[in-house]
Write a protein that holds these residues in place. Structure first.
Motif, PDB file in Angstrom:
ATOM      1  N   PRO A  32      40.335 -55.439 -39.573  1.00 56.54           N
ATOM      2  CA  PRO A  32      41.069 -56.691 -39.332  1.00 56.54           C
ATOM      3  C   PRO A  32      42.577 -56.457 -39.284  1.00 56.54           C
ATOM      4  CG  PRO A  32      39.447 -56.951 -41.092  1.00 56.54           C
ATOM      5  CD  PRO A  32      39.542 -55.488 -40.806  1.00 56.54           C
ATOM      6  N   GLN A  33      43.257 -57.331 -38.606  1.00 53.28           N
ATOM      7  CA  GLN A  33      44.716 -57.261 -38.532  1.00 53.28           C
ATOM      8  C   GLN A  33      45.298 -57.220 -39.943  1.00 53.28           C
ATOM      9  OE1 GLN A  33      46.397 -56.825 -35.765  1.00 53.28           O
ATOM     10  NE2 GLN A  33      48.356 -56.689 -36.830  1.00 53.28           N
ATOM     11  N   GLY A  34      46.197 -56.287 -40.172  1.00 52.27           N
ATOM     12  CA  GLY A  34      46.796 -56.127 -41.486  1.00 52.27           C
ATOM     13  C   GLY A  34      46.059 -55.156 -42.382  1.00 52.27           C
ATOM     14  N   ARG A  35      44.902 -54.696 -41.930  1.00 55.88           N
ATOM     15  CA  ARG A  35      44.106 -53.754 -42.731  1.00 55.88           C
ATOM     16  C   ARG A  35      43.990 -52.389 -42.042  1.00 55.88           C
ATOM     17  NH1 ARG A  35      43.789 -55.881 -47.806  1.00 55.88           N
ATOM     18  NH2 ARG A  35      43.261 -58.120 -47.703  1.00 55.88           N
ATOM     19  N   GLN A  36      44.920 -52.093 -41.168  1.00 52.45           N
ATOM     20  CA  GLN A  36      44.852 -50.845 -40.409  1.00 52.45           C
ATOM     21  C   GLN A  36      44.926 -49.611 -41.311  1.00 52.45           C
ATOM     22  OE1 GLN A  36      46.857 -53.367 -39.720  1.00 52.45           O
ATOM     23  NE2 GLN A  36      46.467 -54.021 -37.619  1.00 52.45           N
ATOM     24  N   ALA A  37      45.510 -49.753 -42.499  1.00 53.63           N
ATOM     25  CA  ALA A  37      45.616 -48.612 -43.410  1.00 53.63           C
ATOM     26  C   ALA A  37      44.245 -48.058 -43.783  1.00 53.63           C
ATOM     27  CB  ALA A  37      46.384 -49.018 -44.666  1.00 53.63           C
ATOM     28  N   SER A  38      43.199 -48.858 -43.607  1.00 52.66           N
ATOM     29  CA  SER A  38      41.846 -48.393 -43.906  1.00 52.66           C
ATOM     30  C   SER A  38      41.439 -47.224 -43.021  1.00 52.66           C
ATOM     31  CB  SER A  38      40.841 -49.532 -43.737  1.00 52.66           C
ATOM     32  OG  SER A  38      41.125 -50.596 -44.622  1.00 52.66           O
ATOM     33  N   ALA A  39      42.142 -47.014 -41.916  1.00 50.66           N
ATOM     34  CA  ALA A  39      41.815 -45.934 -40.990  1.00 50.66           C
ATOM     35  C   ALA A  39      42.535 -44.635 -41.327  1.00 50.66           C
ATOM     36  CB  ALA A  39      42.161 -46.352 -39.557  1.00 50.66           C
ATOM     37  N   VAL A  40      43.234 -44.564 -42.445  1.00 52.11           N
ATOM     38  CA  VAL A  40      44.076 -43.404 -42.711  1.00 52.11           C
ATOM     39  C   VAL A  40      43.268 -42.118 -42.862  1.00 52.11           C
ATOM     40  CG1 VAL A  40      44.155 -43.778 -45.228  1.00 52.11           C
ATOM     41  CG2 VAL A  40      46.026 -42.547 -44.069  1.00 52.11           C
ATOM     42  N   LEU A  41      42.116 -42.160 -43.515  1.00 53.08           N
ATOM     43  CA  LEU A  41      41.342 -40.938 -43.710  1.00 53.08           C
ATOM     44  C   LEU A  41      40.834 -40.339 -42.397  1.00 53.08           C
ATOM     45  CD1 LEU A  41      39.341 -41.665 -46.987  1.00 53.08           C
ATOM     46  CD2 LEU A  41      41.036 -39.881 -46.645  1.00 53.08           C
ATOM     47  N   PRO A  42      40.161 -41.119 -41.533  1.00 52.77           N
ATOM     48  CA  PRO A  42      39.712 -40.503 -40.276  1.00 52.77           C
ATOM     49  C   PRO A  42      40.857 -40.042 -39.390  1.00 52.77           C
ATOM     50  CG  PRO A  42      39.260 -42.863 -40.287  1.00 52.77           C
ATOM     51  CD  PRO A  42      39.641 -42.492 -41.677  1.00 52.77           C
ATOM     52  N   TYR A  62      53.405 -39.277 -38.285  1.00 49.06           N
ATOM     53  CA  TYR A  62      52.867 -39.865 -37.051  1.00 49.06           C
ATOM     54  C   TYR A  62      51.748 -40.847 -37.378  1.00 49.06           C
ATOM     55  CZ  TYR A  62      50.564 -40.040 -32.470  1.00 49.06           C
ATOM     56  OH  TYR A  62      49.977 -40.452 -31.291  1.00 49.06           O
ATOM     57  N   VAL A  63      50.829 -40.453 -38.257  1.00 54.20           N
ATOM     58  CA  VAL A  63      49.740 -41.345 -38.657  1.00 54.20           C
ATOM     59  C   VAL A  63      50.294 -42.580 -39.362  1.00 54.20           C
ATOM     60  CG1 VAL A  63      47.753 -41.554 -40.210  1.00 54.20           C
ATOM     61  CG2 VAL A  63      47.992 -39.539 -38.739  1.00 54.20           C
ATOM     62  N   ALA A  64      51.310 -42.391 -40.189  1.00 55.54           N
ATOM     63  CA  ALA A  64      51.932 -43.533 -40.864  1.00 55.54           C
ATOM     64  C   ALA A  64      52.471 -44.536 -39.846  1.00 55.54           C
ATOM     65  CB  ALA A  64      53.052 -43.055 -41.784  1.00 55.54           C
ATOM     66  N   GLY A  65      53.106 -44.028 -38.780  1.00 49.42           N
ATOM     67  CA  GLY A  65      53.619 -44.914 -37.739  1.00 49.42           C
ATOM     68  C   GLY A  65      52.518 -45.667 -37.021  1.00 49.42           C
ATOM     69  N   LEU A  66      51.408 -44.989 -36.709  1.00 42.59           N
ATOM     70  CA  LEU A  66      50.302 -45.658 -36.026  1.00 42.59           C
ATOM     71  C   LEU A  66      49.708 -46.779 -36.868  1.00 42.59           C
ATOM     72  CD1 LEU A  66      48.247 -42.718 -34.428  1.00 42.59           C
ATOM     73  CD2 LEU A  66      49.677 -44.390 -33.242  1.00 42.59           C
ATOM     74  N   LEU A  67      49.711 -46.578 -38.191  1.00 41.01           N
ATOM     75  CA  LEU A  67      49.052 -47.527 -39.089  1.00 41.01           C
ATOM     76  C   LEU A  67      50.029 -48.481 -39.759  1.00 41.01           C
ATOM     77  CD1 LEU A  67      46.478 -45.106 -40.735  1.00 41.01           C
ATOM     78  CD2 LEU A  67      46.136 -46.660 -38.802  1.00 41.01           C
ATOM     79  N   ASP A  68      51.298 -48.395 -39.390  1.00 37.00           N
ATOM     80  CA  ASP A  68      52.327 -49.254 -39.990  1.00 37.00           C
ATOM     81  C   ASP A  68      52.330 -49.112 -41.514  1.00 37.00           C
ATOM     82  OD1 ASP A  68      54.471 -51.013 -39.932  1.00 37.00           O
ATOM     83  OD2 ASP A  68      53.204 -52.798 -40.058  1.00 37.00           O
ATOM     84  N   MET A  69      52.248 -47.861 -41.979  1.00 43.43           N
ATOM     85  CA  MET A  69      52.263 -47.566 -43.407  1.00 43.43           C
ATOM     86  C   MET A  69      53.556 -46.842 -43.769  1.00 43.43           C
ATOM     87  SD  MET A  69      48.391 -46.061 -43.946  1.00 43.43           S
ATOM     88  CE  MET A  69      48.636 -45.735 -45.700  1.00 43.43           C
ATOM     89  N   ALA A  70      53.999 -47.009 -44.986  1.00 43.01           N
ATOM     90  CA  ALA A  70      55.109 -46.195 -45.478  1.00 43.01           C
ATOM     91  C   ALA A  70      54.642 -44.746 -45.534  1.00 43.01           C
ATOM     92  CB  ALA A  70      55.529 -46.671 -46.863  1.00 43.01           C
TER      93      ALA A  70
END
Length: 210
Positions: A32-42, A62-70
């Motif tokens: 869901p929108q806002g929960r993209q960080a859940s994809a960090v492991l794959p 790069y992964v942090a940027g894709l997932l909008d994570m710090a």
């Protein structure tokens, strides 16, 4: 915890190939929108596979940027899970299980065979041991989850089971020659059947047979 620290020599940039980026976007879209960080492991796993089986800081950023994570949140994940390598490893990455079931079945001899064949020496601190030619990296790890066929080595993505010192040396020779043997038992048994053959579930005798 992940073994090792960040490698001293880091690439300046990282980006997914077009194929991997398309794959990553499909994975991100599952959440869901806002929960993209859940994809960090794959995504970290795919980044590591693209970058010769280790994860540089540029890939984490790069992964942090894709997932909008710090970025620090991605670093926390990458340094917690032992499947992420923060420094280069060899073409053949041997993870030798030395937890109790494998130890009881002879993992000490398996580790000694790795040291002997590859001219490396374990220090007992879960360090990464590299052969002189750079083709092999060896590391002692905790349980690989294949205790029933102990001792076990994970070579890249594959398990080699029922090992001893001699079969470990044979495995290393095959890998060095570029001819990895079929994954699974190195003793020839089928999956987890008893080593001496079945002990139950014999055919029912025909009616009237003694």
């Amino acid at each position: 915890m992940s073994g090792g620290t960040a490698h001293a020599e880091q690439p300046a940039t990282f980006a997914f190939t077009p194929e991997n980026l398309a794959w990553a976007q499909k994975v991100i879209a599952k959440y869901p929108q806002g929960r993209q960080a859940s994809a960090v492991l794959p995504l970290l796993d795919r980044a590591q596979r693209q970058h010769r089986n280790w994860l540089p800081r540029a890939a984490m950023d790069y992964v942090a940027g894709l997932l909008d994570m710090a970025p620090i949140r991605v670093y926390e994940v990458a340094t917690f899970y032992s499947m992420f390598n923060l420094a280069p490893v060899g073409e053949w990455f041997l993870q030798v299980c030395t937890t109790t079931p494998c130890w009881l079945r002879g993992s000490d001899e398996v580790m000694k065979a790795c040291e002997r064949k590859l001219h490396v020496k374990a220090t007992g601190d879960a360090s990464f041991l590299h052969s002189a030619d750079g083709k092999f990296t060896v590391r002692e790890v905790e349980c690989l989850g294949a205790c029933v066929n102990a001792p076990v080595i994970q070579v890249n993505d594959d398990f080699y089971e029922d090992l001893d010192g001699a079969s470990t040396e044979k495995l290393i020779d095959a890998l060095a020659a570029g001819n990895p043997p079929p994954k699974g038992s190195m003793a020839g048994r089928q999956v987890s059947m008893p080593a001496g053959g079945r002990t139950s579930l014999f055919p029912v005798p025909a009616s009237g047979a003694e």
